[in-house]
Design a protein around this motif. Structure first.
Motif, mmCIF file in Angstrom:
data_model
loop_
_atom_site.group_PDB
_atom_site.id
_atom_site.type_symbol
_atom_site.label_atom_id
_atom_site.label_comp_id
_atom_site.label_asym_id
_atom_site.label_seq_id
_atom_site.Cartn_x
_atom_site.Cartn_y
_atom_site.Cartn_z
ATOM 1 N N SER A 54 8.064 5.944 5.842
ATOM 2 C CA SER A 54 7.763 7.044 6.744
ATOM 3 C C SER A 54 6.273 7.382 6.733
ATOM 4 C CB SER A 54 8.579 8.272 6.343
ATOM 5 O OG SER A 54 8.248 9.384 7.139
ATOM 6 N N THR A 55 5.688 7.395 5.540
ATOM 7 C CA THR A 55 4.260 7.701 5.416
ATOM 8 C C THR A 55 3.414 6.664 6.154
ATOM 9 O OG1 THR A 55 4.613 8.736 3.258
ATOM 10 C CG2 THR A 55 2.370 8.047 3.792
ATOM 11 N N ILE B 234 13.625 16.531 -0.309
ATOM 12 C CA ILE B 234 12.858 17.441 -1.165
ATOM 13 C C ILE B 234 11.439 16.922 -1.393
ATOM 14 C CG2 ILE B 234 14.858 18.417 -2.321
ATOM 15 C CD1 ILE B 234 14.387 16.503 -4.645
ATOM 16 N N GLY B 235 11.054 15.907 -0.642
ATOM 17 C CA GLY B 235 9.680 15.424 -0.696
ATOM 18 C C GLY B 235 9.369 14.423 -1.784
ATOM 19 N N ALA B 236 10.389 13.924 -2.486
ATOM 20 C CA ALA B 236 10.147 12.905 -3.509
ATOM 21 C C ALA B 236 9.696 11.610 -2.830
ATOM 22 C CB ALA B 236 11.404 12.657 -4.337
ATOM 23 N N TYR B 237 8.794 10.890 -3.491
ATOM 24 C CA TYR B 237 8.223 9.689 -2.873
ATOM 25 C C TYR B 237 9.091 8.477 -3.225
ATOM 26 C CZ TYR B 237 4.556 6.881 -0.721
ATOM 27 O OH TYR B 237 3.845 6.059 0.121
ATOM 28 N N ASP B 238 10.168 8.295 -2.456
ATOM 29 C CA ASP B 238 11.043 7.138 -2.635
ATOM 30 C C ASP B 238 10.661 6.059 -1.628
ATOM 31 O OD1 ASP B 238 12.009 8.648 -0.388
ATOM 32 O OD2 ASP B 238 13.829 7.438 -0.476
ATOM 33 N N LYS C 13 0.801 -1.211 0.000
ATOM 34 C CA LYS C 13 0.000 0.000 0.000
ATOM 35 C C LYS C 13 0.843 1.274 0.000
ATOM 36 C CE LYS C 13 -4.029 2.021 2.343
ATOM 37 N NZ LYS C 13 -4.980 1.880 3.479
ATOM 38 N N PHE C 14 1.984 1.242 0.665
ATOM 39 C CA PHE C 14 2.768 2.467 0.832
ATOM 40 C C PHE C 14 4.179 2.391 0.240
ATOM 41 C CE2 PHE C 14 -0.287 2.416 4.333
ATOM 42 C CZ PHE C 14 -0.860 3.668 4.222
ATOM 43 N N VAL C 15 4.810 1.227 0.317
ATOM 44 C CA VAL C 15 6.241 1.147 0.025
ATOM 45 C C VAL C 15 6.546 0.870 -1.443
ATOM 46 C CG1 VAL C 15 8.398 -0.028 0.619
ATOM 47 C CG2 VAL C 15 6.683 0.422 2.392
ATOM 48 N N ARG D 163 3.140 4.317 14.076
ATOM 49 C CA ARG D 163 4.224 3.407 14.491
ATOM 50 C C ARG D 163 5.510 3.764 13.729
ATOM 51 N NH1 ARG D 163 2.750 1.421 19.076
ATOM 52 N NH2 ARG D 163 4.643 0.182 18.846
ATOM 53 N N PRO D 164 6.073 4.953 13.957
ATOM 54 C CA PRO D 164 7.291 5.344 13.236
ATOM 55 C C PRO D 164 8.499 4.472 13.550
ATOM 56 C CG PRO D 164 6.814 6.880 15.029
ATOM 57 C CD PRO D 164 5.615 5.990 14.886
#
Length: 228
Positions: A186-187, A176-180, A16-18, A194-195
């Motif tokens: 992190s998101t 710089i906020g790129a979605y890597d 879902k996120f990674v 749960r960071p």
């Protein structure tokens, strides 16, 4: 009391996120490697040309890039390049961080690939250069047909090692906020609260991937040594 919730570490979180971030990290690695090798080879040839008008600017570029932290170059390019630059690329304004990361990585990694290629070219014996000249080859033909193919083969393990380092460095585009891939972890950590688990999983994934690739490169290096 602090404790880790291992139930957070699930395929649902990854898918879902990674995965989206992983695809960009992989894309950035591949594009930056190819672009960096092409530009780096050009810089290496300029430095070895023996002509001051080529050697001097190439040397300044390589030494300058290698003297500045990558994260600073990423931030400089992202913050200082006019927005009009991104409008040149279709849809570029909507992907400013990603485009900025790609351009920055190619420009930065070229300096490191340049030194690798320069060492590879210099490792080829002068006798082969003279043999090419004796056959009537021009400098460009000698480089393209004789020197560069051997230099690339000699440098394959080092080039792959630098690529692994490049993949690790893709996590810096988080600045710089790129979605890597790191941004994906992190998101997920922020959304689920749960960071700790998110960053722990990120560390494990980076370690497993990079350790496995390093092991494969070592095996390849041993095979190339046997062939020689």
């Amino acid at each position: 009391m602090f404790g880790l919730d291992l139930s957070f570490l699930s395929w649902e979180i990854i898918s879902k996120f990674v995965l989206q971030g992983f695809y960009f990290s992989l894309q950035l690695t591949v594009i930056a490697t190819i672009g960096g090798i092409v530009l780096g080879t050009l810089l290496a040839l300029m430095r070895l040309s023996g002509k001051a008008f080529l050697t001097v600017p190439a040397t300044i570029y390589v030494n300058g890039m290698r003297s500045v932290p990558l994260v600073m170059v990423i931030l400089w390019f992202f913050l200082l390049v006019p927005a009009g630059f991104y409008n040149i690329i279709p849809g570029g304004s909507n992907h400013r961080a990603e485009i900025s990361a790609i351009v920055t990585f190619i420009a930065f990694e070229a300096a490191y690939f340049s030194e690798i290629m320069r060492a590879g070219i210099q490792s080829i014996s002068g006798g082969q250069v003279n043999a090419g000249r004796a056959l009537g080859m021009t400098y460009a033909q000698n480089m393209r047909l004789v020197i560069l193919p051997q230099a690339f083969r000699n440098m394959v393990p080092i080039l792959l090692t630098q690529t692994i380092i490049l993949f690790q460095d893709t996590s810096l585009v988080y600045a710089i906020g790129a979605y890597d891939m790191l941004k994906g972890f992190s998101t997920a950590g922020k959304i689920y609260g749960r960071p700790e688990e998110a960053y722990l999983l990120a560390a494990v994934v980076y370690f497993v991937m990079c350790f496995s690739l390093s092991w494969a490169v070592k095996r390849l290096q041993n095979k190339i040594a046997i062939i020689r």
